[in-house]
Design an enzyme around this catalytic site. Structure first.
Site, short mmCIF file in Angstrom:
data_model
loop_
_atom_site.label_atom_id
_atom_site.label_comp_id
_atom_site.label_asym_id
_atom_site.label_seq_id
_atom_site.Cartn_x
_atom_site.Cartn_y
_atom_site.Cartn_z
N ASP A 85 0.85 -1.20 0.00
CA ASP A 85 0.00 0.00 0.00
C ASP A 85 0.88 1.25 0.00
O ASP A 85 0.38 2.38 -0.07
CB ASP A 85 -1.02 -0.01 1.15
CG ASP A 85 -0.37 -0.09 2.51
OD1 ASP A 85 0.87 -0.21 2.60
OD2 ASP A 85 -1.12 -0.04 3.52
N GLU A 95 -1.62 -5.53 8.48
CA GLU A 95 -0.85 -4.92 9.57
C GLU A 95 -1.55 -5.15 10.91
O GLU A 95 -2.78 -5.11 10.98
CB GLU A 95 -0.72 -3.40 9.33
CG GLU A 95 0.10 -3.07 8.09
CD GLU A 95 0.34 -1.57 7.91
OE1 GLU A 95 -0.02 -0.77 8.81
OE2 GLU A 95 0.89 -1.19 6.86
N GLU A 153 9.07 -4.36 10.47
CA GLU A 153 9.57 -3.11 9.89
C GLU A 153 10.13 -2.20 10.98
O GLU A 153 9.48 -1.94 12.00
CB GLU A 153 8.42 -2.40 9.15
CG GLU A 153 8.86 -1.09 8.50
CD GLU A 153 7.87 -0.53 7.49
OE1 GLU A 153 6.87 -1.20 7.17
OE2 GLU A 153 8.10 0.61 7.04
#
Ligand code: KIV
Length: 270
Positions: free
Chosen positions: A50, A121, A188
């Site tokens: 995204d 997520e 991340e």
């Protein structure tokens, strides 16, 4: 390696690669042309992130991109790819409102893109929707640490899980995602030592971005590693080309040729 070199990469390949210590390569792509190049060059997985919201559409965050737009990008990439495992991000708002909405969005995204998997997520708070999507037959990649859809909650894009409490939650989240059936997890922008610990604590592959080398694979935004972002270069990006400058130079030479009357030449016309 049991599969042929050019065999389609599947969730089973990911599991095998983790078991055998064979590092997984993943890059983002958002269109047919780039996806075909990455696939032909042998990358194991292509993420239709995204981050298209930032990279393609120029928004400051990933929040504005819609399901329809992710389907457009996902389908273009899936049409190009023969070997790599194609993962498409579920966009902000498509799964946070609950299990029913999340499963419907996931089914639509899989049907209309023909991708291989989706990425979601979030940690333990997302387990109900993640496991419902997995139970519907959709392979899911989890995403922990800096989760850009929560940028407004975090107050920026800084390093995550620096303190003990957040690190402990992240470790528990990774185990919960594995138990819910996620077949891989992206970590991340967290400390490398924490990412290494998590990679040793779960059986599913950990794909890092800004999470150090002691994980099972790496992902980067394609445009970042190709140097298309101009001055934008986070510390964790290794830039393999400076396409920004190369493209700008090509455009300047093209303009000079057109203005100087040397393009098209005799062999470039009918
Ligand atoms: O959207 C994206 O590109 C991602 C990667 C940065 C992991 O989620």
């Amino acid at each position: 390696m049991s599969e042929k070199k050019d065999a389609k990469v599947t969730t089973a390949t990911f599991a095998r690669m983790k078991r055998e210590g064979d590092k997984i390569t993943m890059l983002t792509a958002y269109d047919y042309t780039m996806a075909r190049i990455l696939d032909e060059a042998g990358v194991d997985s292509i993420l239709v992130g995204d981050s298209a919201s930032n990279v393609v559409a120029g928004w400051p965050t990933t929040l504005p991109i819609t399901i329809d737009q992710m389907i457009y990008h996902g389908a273009a990439v899936a049409r190009a790819v023969r070997r790599a495992l194609v993962v498409v991000d579920m966009p902000f708002g498509s799964y946070q409102s609950g299990v029913r909405d999340g499963v419907a969005a996931a089914a639509r995204m899989m049907k209309e893109t023909l991708a291989d998997a989706l990425k979601i997520e979030g940690g333990q708070e997302m387990i109900p929707v993640m496991s419902a999507i997995v139970n519907a037959g959709v392979p899911v990649v989890g995403h922990l640490g800096l989760t850009p859809q929560s940028v407004n909650k975090f107050g920026g894009y800084g390093l995550r899980a620096k303190d003990e409490a957040e690190a402990a939650k992240l470790r528990a989240d990774a185990k919960a995602l594995e138990a819910a059936g996620c077949f891989a997890i992206v970590l991340e922008k967290i400390p490398a030592s924490l990412a290494a610990m998590v990679a040793g604590e779960v059986a599913v592959p950990i794909i890092g971005i800004g999470a150090g080398a002691e994980v099972d694979g790496q992902v980067l935004v394609g445009q970042d590693m190709l140097g298309m972002g101009g001055m934008f270069r986070p510390k964790f990006v290794r830039q393999y080309l400076n396409l920004h400058d190369e493209i700008a130079d090509a455009v300047r030479r093209y303009s000079a040729d057109v203005k100087g009357g040397t393009f098209p030449g005799p062999d470039e016309q009918y």
